[in-house]
Design a protein around this motif. Structure first.
Motif, mmCIF file in Angstrom:
data_model
loop_
_atom_site.group_PDB
_atom_site.id
_atom_site.type_symbol
_atom_site.label_atom_id
_atom_site.label_comp_id
_atom_site.label_asym_id
_atom_site.label_seq_id
_atom_site.Cartn_x
_atom_site.Cartn_y
_atom_site.Cartn_z
ATOM 1 N N SER A 88 0.771 -1.128 -0.223
ATOM 2 C CA SER A 88 0.261 0.270 -0.284
ATOM 3 C C SER A 88 0.798 0.708 -0.111
ATOM 4 C CB SER A 88 -0.835 -0.083 1.634
ATOM 5 O OG SER A 88 -0.302 -0.046 2.176
ATOM 6 N N LEU A 89 1.864 0.665 1.055
ATOM 7 C CA LEU A 89 3.538 2.371 0.965
ATOM 8 C C LEU A 89 3.593 2.672 -0.610
ATOM 9 C CD1 LEU A 89 4.796 1.480 3.999
ATOM 10 C CD2 LEU A 89 2.719 3.700 3.769
ATOM 11 N N THR A 90 3.776 1.549 -1.659
ATOM 12 C CA THR A 90 3.973 2.008 -3.232
ATOM 13 C C THR A 90 2.631 2.381 -3.518
ATOM 14 O OG1 THR A 90 3.750 -0.273 -3.676
ATOM 15 C CG2 THR A 90 5.759 -0.028 -2.643
ATOM 16 N N MET A 91 1.431 2.252 -3.252
ATOM 17 C CA MET A 91 0.464 2.828 -4.207
ATOM 18 C C MET A 91 0.429 3.746 -3.759
ATOM 19 S SD MET A 91 -2.143 -0.444 -3.726
ATOM 20 C CE MET A 91 -3.277 0.524 -4.226
ATOM 21 N N VAL A 92 0.551 4.119 -2.675
ATOM 22 C CA VAL A 92 0.524 5.351 -1.633
ATOM 23 C C VAL A 92 1.694 6.442 -2.636
ATOM 24 C CG1 VAL A 92 0.300 7.264 0.043
ATOM 25 C CG2 VAL A 92 -0.544 5.156 -0.652
ATOM 26 N N LEU A 93 3.429 5.948 -2.252
ATOM 27 C CA LEU A 93 4.466 6.995 -2.634
ATOM 28 C C LEU A 93 4.864 6.176 -3.549
ATOM 29 C CD1 LEU A 93 5.715 6.991 0.959
ATOM 30 C CD2 LEU A 93 4.527 8.941 -0.069
ATOM 31 N N GLY A 94 4.401 5.201 -4.083
ATOM 32 C CA GLY A 94 5.520 4.624 -4.994
ATOM 33 C C GLY A 94 5.804 5.149 -6.443
ATOM 34 N N GLU A 95 5.817 4.459 -7.429
ATOM 35 C CA GLU A 95 6.726 4.660 -8.765
ATOM 36 C C GLU A 95 5.509 5.711 -9.930
ATOM 37 O OE1 GLU A 95 9.842 1.689 -8.026
ATOM 38 O OE2 GLU A 95 8.536 1.193 -9.871
ATOM 39 N N PRO A 96 5.477 7.073 -10.352
ATOM 40 C CA PRO A 96 4.374 6.868 -10.877
ATOM 41 C C PRO A 96 4.124 6.599 -12.117
ATOM 42 C CG PRO A 96 5.256 9.298 -10.063
ATOM 43 C CD PRO A 96 5.991 8.385 -10.242
ATOM 44 N N HIS A 97 5.520 6.085 -12.547
ATOM 45 C CA HIS A 97 6.171 5.614 -14.884
ATOM 46 C C HIS A 97 5.885 4.239 -14.378
ATOM 47 C CE1 HIS A 97 6.152 9.676 -15.466
ATOM 48 N NE2 HIS A 97 7.471 9.653 -14.403
ATOM 49 N N ALA A 98 5.446 3.824 -12.642
ATOM 50 C CA ALA A 98 5.628 1.808 -12.905
ATOM 51 C C ALA A 98 5.739 0.745 -13.960
ATOM 52 C CB ALA A 98 5.127 1.429 -11.358
ATOM 53 N N ALA A 99 3.867 1.646 -14.874
ATOM 54 C CA ALA A 99 3.674 1.057 -15.673
ATOM 55 C C ALA A 99 4.252 0.595 -16.838
ATOM 56 C CB ALA A 99 2.411 1.569 -15.800
ATOM 57 N N ALA A 100 5.094 2.582 -17.290
ATOM 58 C CA ALA A 100 5.545 2.404 -18.878
ATOM 59 C C ALA A 100 6.883 1.400 -18.980
ATOM 60 C CB ALA A 100 6.202 3.916 -18.006
ATOM 61 N N LYS A 101 7.199 0.919 -17.032
ATOM 62 C CA LYS A 101 8.552 0.699 -17.012
ATOM 63 C C LYS A 101 8.318 -1.300 -16.842
ATOM 64 C CE LYS A 101 11.298 3.907 -13.367
ATOM 65 N NZ LYS A 101 11.497 3.875 -12.674
ATOM 66 N N SER A 102 6.621 -1.446 -16.269
ATOM 67 C CA SER A 102 6.515 -2.661 -16.778
ATOM 68 C C SER A 102 7.289 -3.190 -17.541
ATOM 69 C CB SER A 102 5.274 -2.939 -16.602
ATOM 70 O OG SER A 102 5.142 -4.384 -16.688
ATOM 71 N N PRO A 103 7.763 -5.101 -17.504
ATOM 72 C CA PRO A 103 8.240 -5.669 -18.264
ATOM 73 C C PRO A 103 7.229 -6.610 -19.842
ATOM 74 C CG PRO A 103 8.941 -6.968 -16.436
ATOM 75 C CD PRO A 103 8.195 -5.144 -16.199
ATOM 76 N N LEU A 104 5.650 -6.152 -18.862
ATOM 77 C CA LEU A 104 4.834 -6.667 -19.827
ATOM 78 C C LEU A 104 5.075 -6.741 -21.246
ATOM 79 C CD1 LEU A 104 2.788 -7.024 -16.839
ATOM 80 C CD2 LEU A 104 3.944 -8.383 -16.838
ATOM 81 N N GLU A 105 4.642 -7.734 -22.140
ATOM 82 C CA GLU A 105 4.393 -7.411 -23.089
ATOM 83 C C GLU A 105 3.438 -8.183 -23.664
ATOM 84 O OE1 GLU A 105 8.153 -8.771 -25.201
ATOM 85 O OE2 GLU A 105 9.086 -6.672 -24.106
ATOM 86 N N PRO A 106 2.804 -7.584 -25.193
ATOM 87 C CA PRO A 106 1.716 -8.730 -24.931
ATOM 88 C C PRO A 106 2.333 -9.851 -25.877
ATOM 89 C CG PRO A 106 1.734 -6.348 -26.309
ATOM 90 C CD PRO A 106 2.957 -6.164 -25.452
ATOM 91 N N ALA A 107 1.468 -10.875 -25.559
ATOM 92 C CA ALA A 107 1.588 -12.414 -25.576
ATOM 93 C C ALA A 107 1.524 -12.356 -27.537
ATOM 94 C CB ALA A 107 1.979 -13.866 -24.885
ATOM 95 N N GLY A 108 0.397 -11.945 -28.227
ATOM 96 C CA GLY A 108 -0.082 -11.637 -29.346
ATOM 97 C C GLY A 108 -1.639 -12.463 -29.974
ATOM 98 N N THR A 109 -1.747 -13.776 -29.298
ATOM 99 C CA THR A 109 -2.607 -13.680 -28.979
ATOM 100 C C THR A 109 -3.487 -13.626 -27.687
ATOM 101 O OG1 THR A 109 -3.094 -16.525 -27.920
ATOM 102 C CG2 THR A 109 -1.695 -16.126 -30.125
ATOM 103 N N ALA A 110 -5.270 -13.771 -27.932
ATOM 104 C CA ALA A 110 -6.164 -13.312 -26.931
ATOM 105 C C ALA A 110 -6.329 -14.177 -25.679
ATOM 106 C CB ALA A 110 -8.080 -13.207 -27.527
ATOM 107 N N LEU A 111 -5.827 -15.304 -26.251
ATOM 108 C CA LEU A 111 -5.994 -16.720 -24.622
ATOM 109 C C LEU A 111 -4.671 -16.505 -23.948
ATOM 110 C CD1 LEU A 111 -7.113 -19.148 -23.197
ATOM 111 C CD2 LEU A 111 -5.797 -20.563 -25.020
ATOM 112 N N SER A 112 -3.335 -16.499 -24.408
ATOM 113 C CA SER A 112 -1.735 -16.615 -23.933
ATOM 114 C C SER A 112 -1.794 -14.976 -23.024
ATOM 115 C CB SER A 112 -1.279 -16.459 -25.057
ATOM 116 O OG SER A 112 -1.258 -15.800 -26.028
ATOM 117 N N THR A 113 -2.906 -14.247 -24.029
ATOM 118 C CA THR A 113 -2.376 -12.600 -22.983
ATOM 119 C C THR A 113 -2.677 -12.846 -21.924
ATOM 120 O OG1 THR A 113 -2.137 -11.657 -25.069
ATOM 121 C CG2 THR A 113 -2.679 -10.464 -23.693
ATOM 122 N N ALA A 114 -4.691 -13.827 -22.020
ATOM 123 C CA ALA A 114 -5.200 -13.561 -21.096
ATOM 124 C C ALA A 114 -5.018 -14.161 -19.525
ATOM 125 C CB ALA A 114 -7.070 -14.084 -21.508
#
Length: 211
Positions: A88-114
């Motif tokens: 919760s502290l990371t949510m309040v004080l944390g990184e505004p650009h966390a989403a931009a830094k996320s290593p998650l990448e689209p897998a290419g298909t709806a099922l695999s991404t889901a």
């Protein structure tokens, strides 16, 4: 009746703060950025369904797993409360650009991404698994109360699905700044709930009068 209403409200806000559908919207949009609109909608539906069954499993079997490993629920609740507090502290004080830094990448298909990264770790992450185990404690909650918790979980995930399906419009409406503000508000609520979990665990462990 009042106790039942308080239980539902407490479970709802705990699960809403833990799952945090609004702030996860940016991760959802990023993970499905290469999918067509129809595939993005299918991925959203499948991800929420998969996440529900993952959390259902942890809610039913999680405590038995802890027992088999010799871990008391009080210890788990204290540790879990500390982890939730730090989260919760990371949510309040944390990184505004966390989403931009996320290593998650689209897998290419709806099922695999889901399946990955949407169902886990975005929706049914370690924090959510921890929260559902604590909220379905066999020593604190009866079977009907645990059933209510799973029903509330279903409601929160259904609301998350609606937010994901409306993701493009919501993202344009509130913008990155609005998402960050909402994330911090939910972080404050989750911090208070985390402290309450820790206090309740110490009260039970030390046999103190309830606050």
């Amino acid at each position: 009746m009042l106790d039942d209403q308080n239980l539902i409200v407490n479970q709802f806000f705990t699960l809403w703060a833990m799952l945090d559908p609004i702030s996860h919207l940016t991760l959802f949009l990023g993970a499905t950025s290469e999918l067509e609109r129809a595939d993005r909608r299918r991925a959203a539906v499948m991800a929420v369904v998969f996440a529900f069954f993952i959390l259902l499993f942890f809610g039913i079997a999680g405590q038995f797993v802890l027992h088999a490993m010799g871990i008391s629920l009080i210890s788990f609740q204290i540790a879990g409360g500390i982890i939730l507090l730090l989260f919760s502290l990371t949510m309040v004080l944390g990184e505004p650009h966390a989403a931009a830094k996320s290593p998650l990448e689209p897998a290419g298909t709806a099922l695999s991404t889901a399946i990955y990264p949407l169902a886990t770790p975005i929706i049914a992450g370690p924090g959510a698994m921890l929260a559902i185990i604590i909220l379905t404690d066999n020593n604190r909650f009866t079977i009907p109360e645990q059933t209510v918790t799973f029903a509330v979980l279903g409601v929160v995930l259904a609301m998350m699905l609606v937010i994901f399906l409306l993701g493009d419009g919501i993202g344009r409406l509130i913008g990155r700044g609005g998402t960050n503000v909402l994330r911090r508000i939910m972080g404050v609520i989750l911090a208070a709930l985390s402290v309450n979990l820790i206090i309740n665990a110490f009260v039970e462990w030390l046999h103190l009068p309830a606050a």
